[in-house]
Design an enzyme around this catalytic site. Structure first.
Site, PDB file in Angstrom:
ATOM      1  N   ASP A 338       1.906   5.596  -1.071  1.00  0.00           N
ATOM      2  CA  ASP A 338       0.665   6.203  -0.600  1.00  0.00           C
ATOM      3  C   ASP A 338      -0.326   5.095  -0.287  1.00  0.00           C
ATOM      4  O   ASP A 338      -0.487   4.164  -1.067  1.00  0.00           O
ATOM      5  CB  ASP A 338       0.095   7.132  -1.669  1.00  0.00           C
ATOM      6  N   GLU A 539     -10.132  13.398  -1.574  1.00  0.00           N
ATOM      7  CA  GLU A 539      -9.779  12.613  -2.755  1.00  0.00           C
ATOM      8  C   GLU A 539     -10.863  11.615  -3.142  1.00  0.00           C
ATOM      9  O   GLU A 539     -11.451  10.964  -2.311  1.00  0.00           O
ATOM     10  CB  GLU A 539      -8.459  11.885  -2.508  1.00  0.00           C
TER      11      GLU A 539
END
Length: 864
Positions: A338, A539
């Site tokens: 990620d 996020e």
């Protein structure tokens, strides 16, 4: 007493709704919610491998002929061709010529990223970009490779980066529907719209089980309960990829990614990218269940998580990525990283991290220009033996295996594939109908005093609140931009706002609906529908300190109370990515509907609120809470089957029009307990998550930040470890005076530290001055929204010269009085000077004032 009543009523609902299936499953669940395990060690985990983790049988079985093709191709590849297959750059940071030269195995567009940095591109332009990248990848003139590349995208609630796409409710809303069949249908529609743009791989589903609602990604979780996530994960994977016995990775399907492996929903204090302290059994019982069903359904990729488990970053965990995921669970697909997550592994940077591939990472997600030095370093590390060739070959084999399964070697190029460029499929009417159904089924009715709902449309309806005619707000994060911000209604063609849906319903039967965001009116309405809630976030930026809604700024409550005082019946439509403490807002509403983040089809809400033109019910409320609703702002850890479970509304609660339950006035008072304001450690020999050491003007990479035992010289500063109370538990900073320099502890995302501004607190640190400053020294805090705020500590530093270690405390009001908001702290501590200075620092923390009495060892800095 109120909670007990609700619990009994909820139990009654179980017996007459489809939620019964949930209750039967959940009553036998033995999941726990521990936050620490003093017996945890790596050796214990290895012993637990066979006891805790099952051997799975994936629906996708090995194919010997395919394996022969993979092995043959790998044997023919050069080292550089192999390394290229395991690097995934982002479209904003490499070119078609780079693809021709390197032949990357894959590439991505991140949230809010578009070809040519233009979100208004036509569908044909998306496809042309995919075609150009594909052709560059199979052009062997420069790199000698004809292996096709693959494009991955964040399609997390529909094809959410594309103008006009169908945007479904975010996962938290879908969890409230308890309808896996609907979820599979949504995934299939998402796959089809993604294929229209020439893309073959999506980074979904997110199968996190959010256990702390302060986490800013709670809305990406279907439920606090692993059984719901487990039921959904397999369904979504089948919807995206197809069923193995039917249409697996056919021309209208995409490659799915279960993410983020593992434990991202259980980090301590709900901190994004933080530390999960659960014991291994809980890691499996709670956080792994989505992977059990997703992998069984044949998910071809798994994304490694940013978070740590017991302090070790998952991107560098050989135990979890290789022993658990690949060996024990039998996963033979791709483990993709990620967004530079490998750079957070101890000893690594974005440009160099052999630890990650050796741990089991198969593809480095390498946005920014870091991909080029990463490529060169990987080549050198394989040549030196630091990365075994066998491990590289395994990673490449996994990439090629998935590409063969997806038919990339035999299908035509993107522009010539079925559905490519069929713009009429983006936001198609039948797709929006399904999204509208999802909106209707996701709505949860918390309050309906005196059975105010359903409404007759034959009246004058005022629609108020900043969410009423705001599609960007109702869509939330991951909607055309990463954070879901900087969008207007015009950016969502074909979509409907909540107000537009209400107006359509009312006008059809001869009533009147008007929009007044601030709730002002010339003619008193019969009813007011107020649409309000959280602003979009994604996020990190959504993390909270506690669950109080609009803490310190009760604008929406003021609007509700003003309408209530005017004797106007009020229906609240609450837009939110998580349960929040809204007792006051509930009290100021006659009916209260949780709409979550409904996406592009806001008119689905009006279809439930209003009767039809013959005054008959159109749709009833059927949504049930998949997350427990807090009784207190500090009730962030609130999950069914917890000890001392005490919600305001229990898991599974949700009224229908058949229920006649009156909600009495709720308490609007709460007391912040002392435990909430425990010292917040920033540095105590190492930077405490989420804080990371940074040096300006030259950024200190993660390797140096984590390995401070070595002397590190950067432009203007010599950094080394020193002893405060223990060995190497302090930092010695030698500013040479040749450059303006700054040392700071930063978070990847702003932190909500409001508890430390609402009470009398100080920024406290130990310091030892070894060389007098010859110019001003500033202590800094920084916010993304409010910039740097500085306190001159030169005089106080001079007072401690040659006195050994002393403690300095700086009143938090010194920053607050300059306009700093503790709701948005990006850097909690920084030192800055233009001149010479040698100072050691240690034990940095925010804490309640008066923890240290003034004496010869403490210097207090006060601000009025």
């Amino acid at each position: 007493m109120l909670t007990a009543v609700f619990f009994l009523k909820t139990y009654a609902f179980f017996a007459k709704t489809r939620l019964l299936g949930w209750s039967v499953l959940l009553l036998v669940c033995s999941c726990t919610t521990g936050y620490s395990d003093s017996s945890f060690t790596a050796e214990n985990s290895k012993q637990n491998l066979n006891l805790i983790w099952p051997q799975l049988n994936s629906a996708v079985q090995p194919d010997p002929l395919l394996e022969q093709k993979v092995a043959k191709l790998v044997s023919e590849m050069t080292l550089k061709q192999k390394v290229a297959q395991i690097i995934q750059p982002e479209i904003g940071d490499f070119t078609f010529d780079d693809m021709r030269e390197y032949g990357f195995g894959s590439y991505l567009n991140g949230g809010g990223s578009f070809p040519d940095r233009n979100k208004y591109l036509s569908i044909n332009e998306w496809v042309e970009f995919a075609e150009s990248m594909y052709q560059a990848s199979v052009d062997d003139e420069l790199d000698g490779s004809t292996i096709p590349t693959i494009w991955g995208t964040d399609a997390v609630h529909g094809h959410n980066n594309v103008i006009g796409a169908t945007l479904f409710p975010h996962n938290i809303g879908l969890g409230a529907t308890n309808n896996p069949q609907l979820i599979e249908q949504i995934a299939a529609i998402t796959a089809k719209e993604v294929k229209v743009t020439g893309i073959d791989w999506v980074f979904a589903p997110t199968v996190a089980v959010a256990r702390d609602d302060r986490w800013g990604r709670t809305y990406e979780s279907y439920s606090e309960d692993p059984q719901i996530v487990k039921a959904y994960s397999g369904a979504i994977v089948r919807g995206l990829q197809g069923s193995v016995d039917k249409d697996f990775l056919s021309t209208e399907k995409v490659i799915a990614t279960t993410k983020h492996f593992l434990g991202d929903g259980g980090t301590h204090d709900g901190i994004d990218q933080g530390n999960n302290l659960d014991p291994e059994q809980t890691l499996f019982d709670i956080h792994a269940q989505g992977y059990i069903s997703g992998l069984r359904a044949g998910a071809q990729t798994v994304m490694a998580s940013f978070n740590s488990w017991h302090g070790a970053k998952i991107h560098g965990s050989e135990y979890l990525l290789t022993q658990v995921l690949k060996q024990r669970l039998g996963f033979d697909g791709i483990v993709v990283g990620d967004w530079n997550g490998h750079g957070q592994v101890v000893g690594c940077s974005n440009q160099s991290c052999p630890q990650a591939i050796n741990a089991g990472l198969d593809i480095y997600m390498a946005p920014t220009k870091s991909w080029k030095p990463l490529f060169n370093n990987l080549v050198e590390q394989v040549q030196s033996g630091e990365i075994p060739m066998q491990r590289l070959d395994d990673a490449v084999s996994r990439v090629l295996r998935v590409k063969f399964r997806a038919g990339l070697f035999t299908r035509p190029s993107p522009i010539n594939r079925p559905f490519a460029g069929q713009a009429e499929l983006i936001g198609a009417a039948e797709h929006r109908d399904v999204a509208r159904q999802a909106v209707r089924e996701s709505l949860v009715l918390l309050k309906n005093n005196n059975n105010l709902l359903p409404l007759s449309a034959k009246q004058t309806v005022m629609v108020a609140g900043d969410g009423a005619d705001n599609i960007a707000k109702q869509a939330g994060g991951w909607s055309l931009s990463w954070q879901g911000t900087d969008n207007s209604n015009a950016d969502f063609p074909g979509a409907s706002s909540i107000f537009a849906g209400i107006k359509k319903q009312v006008k059809r039967v001869g009533g009147k609906a008007f929009l007044s965001q601030d709730g002002r009116y010339a003619i008193k309405p019969d009813i007011a529908i107020v649409v309000f809630g959280e602003q979009p976030y994604a996020e990190g930026y959504g993390d909270l300190a506690n669950l109080e809604y609009q803490r310190g700024d009760k604008r929406d409550l003021a609007l509700l109370k003003r309408l209530q005082a005017a004797d106007i019946p009020v229906i609240s439509i609450f837009i939110s990515g998580r349960p929040l403490w809204v007792n006051a807002e509930l009290n100021a509403s006659d009916a209260f509907v949780v709409a979550w983040l409904p996406g592009s089809e806001g008119d689905g809400i009006a279809q439930v609120l209003f009767k039809d033109d013959t005054d008959n019910l159109q749709y009833d409320f059927s949504g049930k809470l998949a997350f427990s609703w807090p009784n207190h702002p500090q009730q962030a850890l609130l999950n069914r089957q917890d000890d001392n479970y005490d919600p305001l509304f229990a898991y599974g609660y949700g009224l229908s029009y058949q229920d006649n339950i009156y909600l009495p006035q709720l308490s609007e008072q709460y007391v912040v307990t002392a435990e909430v304001l425990a010292p917040l450690s920033i540095y105590d020999g190492k930077a405490q998550q989420p804080w990371r050491l940074n040096i300006k003007p030259e950024q200190l990479n993660d390797k140096a930040a984590d390995d401070t035992a070595k002397v590190k010289r950067v432009n203007g500063i010599l950094l080394s470890q020193t002893n405060y109370q223990l060995k190497d538990d302090g930092l010695r900073l030698d500013f040479d005076g040749h450059n303006k320099a700054k040392v700071s502890f930063n978070s990847a995302f702003p932190r909500d530290l409001r508890p430390y501004s609402e009470q009398n607190t100080v920024l406290s640190f130990a310091a030892k001055l070894d060389k007098m400053p010859n110019t001003q020294v500033q202590l800094l805090m920084r916010s993304d929204k409010y910039g740097n705020k500085a306190v001159d500590i030169t005089a106080e530093l001079k007072r401690i010269y040659a006195k050994g270690w002393q403690r300095l405390t700086v009143d938090s009001r010194c920053f607050i009085n300059q306009g700093m908001s503790f709701a948005d702290i990006k850097s909690a501590f920084g030192l800055k000077t233009k001149g010479e200075l040698i100072v050691a620092i240690a034990d940095i923390k925010l804490q309640v004032a008066n923890a240290y009495a003034p004496d010869d060892g403490v210097v207090n800095i006060h601000c009025n």
